[in-house]
Design an enzyme around this catalytic site. Sequence first.
Site, PDB file in Angstrom:
ATOM      1  N   LYS A   9      34.916 -48.888 -29.171  1.00 35.75           N
ATOM      2  CA  LYS A   9      34.882 -47.598 -29.829  1.00 35.75           C
ATOM      3  C   LYS A   9      36.451 -47.795 -30.559  1.00 35.75           C
ATOM      4  O   LYS A   9      37.263 -48.614 -30.420  1.00 35.75           O
ATOM      5  CB  LYS A   9      34.915 -46.307 -28.887  1.00 35.75           C
ATOM      6  CG  LYS A   9      33.663 -46.359 -28.449  1.00 35.75           C
ATOM      7  CD  LYS A   9      33.540 -45.026 -27.303  1.00 35.75           C
ATOM      8  CE  LYS A   9      32.275 -44.802 -26.851  1.00 35.75           C
ATOM      9  NZ  LYS A   9      32.279 -43.687 -25.753  1.00 35.75           N
ATOM     10  N   TYR A  49      23.671 -41.439 -31.885  1.00 36.55           N
ATOM     11  CA  TYR A  49      23.978 -40.693 -30.951  1.00 36.55           C
ATOM     12  C   TYR A  49      22.940 -39.485 -30.809  1.00 36.55           C
ATOM     13  O   TYR A  49      23.255 -38.380 -30.316  1.00 36.55           O
ATOM     14  CB  TYR A  49      25.333 -40.106 -30.915  1.00 36.55           C
ATOM     15  CG  TYR A  49      26.274 -41.139 -30.365  1.00 36.55           C
ATOM     16  CD1 TYR A  49      26.334 -41.482 -29.004  1.00 36.55           C
ATOM     17  CD2 TYR A  49      27.043 -42.060 -30.817  1.00 36.55           C
ATOM     18  CE1 TYR A  49      27.076 -42.687 -28.291  1.00 36.55           C
ATOM     19  CE2 TYR A  49      27.890 -42.876 -30.451  1.00 36.55           C
ATOM     20  CZ  TYR A  49      27.858 -43.344 -29.405  1.00 36.55           C
ATOM     21  OH  TYR A  49      28.712 -44.257 -28.665  1.00 36.55           O
ATOM     22  N   PHE A  57      29.358 -31.549 -26.503  1.00 39.93           N
ATOM     23  CA  PHE A  57      30.395 -32.797 -27.151  1.00 39.93           C
ATOM     24  C   PHE A  57      29.874 -33.600 -28.324  1.00 39.93           C
ATOM     25  O   PHE A  57      30.408 -34.306 -28.802  1.00 39.93           O
ATOM     26  CB  PHE A  57      30.511 -33.794 -26.081  1.00 39.93           C
ATOM     27  CG  PHE A  57      29.361 -34.354 -25.407  1.00 39.93           C
ATOM     28  CD1 PHE A  57      28.942 -35.552 -26.205  1.00 39.93           C
ATOM     29  CD2 PHE A  57      28.819 -33.960 -24.317  1.00 39.93           C
ATOM     30  CE1 PHE A  57      27.894 -36.372 -25.648  1.00 39.93           C
ATOM     31  CE2 PHE A  57      27.573 -34.763 -23.616  1.00 39.93           C
ATOM     32  CZ  PHE A  57      27.263 -36.017 -24.278  1.00 39.93           C
ATOM     33  N   THR A  91      32.252 -42.515 -17.266  1.00 41.43           N
ATOM     34  CA  THR A  91      32.617 -41.935 -18.514  1.00 41.43           C
ATOM     35  C   THR A  91      34.036 -41.361 -18.536  1.00 41.43           C
ATOM     36  O   THR A  91      34.888 -41.619 -19.322  1.00 41.43           O
ATOM     37  CB  THR A  91      31.612 -40.994 -18.987  1.00 41.43           C
ATOM     38  OG1 THR A  91      30.510 -41.262 -19.073  1.00 41.43           O
ATOM     39  CG2 THR A  91      31.857 -40.145 -20.463  1.00 41.43           C
ATOM     40  N   ASN A 112      36.980 -42.947 -24.748  1.00 50.20           N
ATOM     41  CA  ASN A 112      36.977 -43.988 -23.340  1.00 50.20           C
ATOM     42  C   ASN A 112      36.839 -45.340 -23.787  1.00 50.20           C
ATOM     43  O   ASN A 112      35.788 -46.025 -22.838  1.00 50.20           O
ATOM     44  CB  ASN A 112      35.926 -43.114 -22.386  1.00 50.20           C
ATOM     45  CG  ASN A 112      34.492 -43.131 -23.265  1.00 50.20           C
ATOM     46  OD1 ASN A 112      34.143 -43.688 -24.040  1.00 50.20           O
ATOM     47  ND2 ASN A 112      33.715 -42.617 -22.403  1.00 50.20           N
ATOM     48  N   HIS A 115      31.485 -48.182 -25.184  1.00 48.83           N
ATOM     49  CA  HIS A 115      30.029 -47.619 -24.996  1.00 48.83           C
ATOM     50  C   HIS A 115      29.149 -48.565 -24.284  1.00 48.83           C
ATOM     51  O   HIS A 115      29.331 -49.746 -24.762  1.00 48.83           O
ATOM     52  CB  HIS A 115      29.226 -47.199 -26.405  1.00 48.83           C
ATOM     53  CG  HIS A 115      27.797 -47.092 -26.149  1.00 48.83           C
ATOM     54  ND1 HIS A 115      27.265 -45.608 -25.977  1.00 48.83           N
ATOM     55  CD2 HIS A 115      26.791 -47.944 -26.420  1.00 48.83           C
ATOM     56  CE1 HIS A 115      26.006 -45.840 -25.903  1.00 48.83           C
ATOM     57  NE2 HIS A 115      25.432 -47.025 -26.239  1.00 48.83           N
ATOM     58  N   GLU A 126      19.013 -50.007 -29.091  1.00 48.62           N
ATOM     59  CA  GLU A 126      20.641 -49.927 -29.606  1.00 48.62           C
ATOM     60  C   GLU A 126      20.880 -51.284 -30.335  1.00 48.62           C
ATOM     61  O   GLU A 126      21.569 -51.299 -31.020  1.00 48.62           O
ATOM     62  CB  GLU A 126      21.503 -49.370 -28.665  1.00 48.62           C
ATOM     63  CG  GLU A 126      21.300 -47.796 -27.879  1.00 48.62           C
ATOM     64  CD  GLU A 126      22.459 -47.701 -26.905  1.00 48.62           C
ATOM     65  OE1 GLU A 126      22.821 -48.606 -26.454  1.00 48.62           O
ATOM     66  OE2 GLU A 126      22.038 -46.445 -26.512  1.00 48.62           O
TER      67      GLU A 126
END
Length: 141
Positions: A9, A49, A57, A91, A112, A115, A126
């Site tokens: 990320k 997402y 969130f 997570t 975090n 993914h 994905e």
Amino acid sequence: MERTLAILKPDCVRKNLIGAAIEKIQSAGFKVVAMKMTRLTKETAGEFYAVHKARPFYGELVEFMSSGACVPLMLEKENAVADFRTLIGATDPAEAAEGTIRKLYADSKGENIVHGSDSVENAKIECGFFFSTQEAVANMA
């Protein structure tokens, strides 16, 4: 051989941890079969997402994922999806097991580091979101 999608990320990229994360991934027996650096638009992040659209969130996640470059990777290994989820940890890095990628490198639940696909079915979807069949290099070793 099973495949899963990982995304390093924007916080991982900003903190210059791409190499450290990939080292952990490869040391755990995963083969990188496709990889690229990209920057998601808000629209693309929202599409990726979309499964979380009703969650509180979602907006923050889309903002964060479009805030800078990220590195999607298609990984291959027996039991890739479950093993990668174990490798990255919970997570929330405060709840992640010692030695996991999130415990080592993540700052918060929202930022975090990484993914990982949550099921074999989602991994296929994905991986297809980021990579064409031609981009995936078969493991010849």
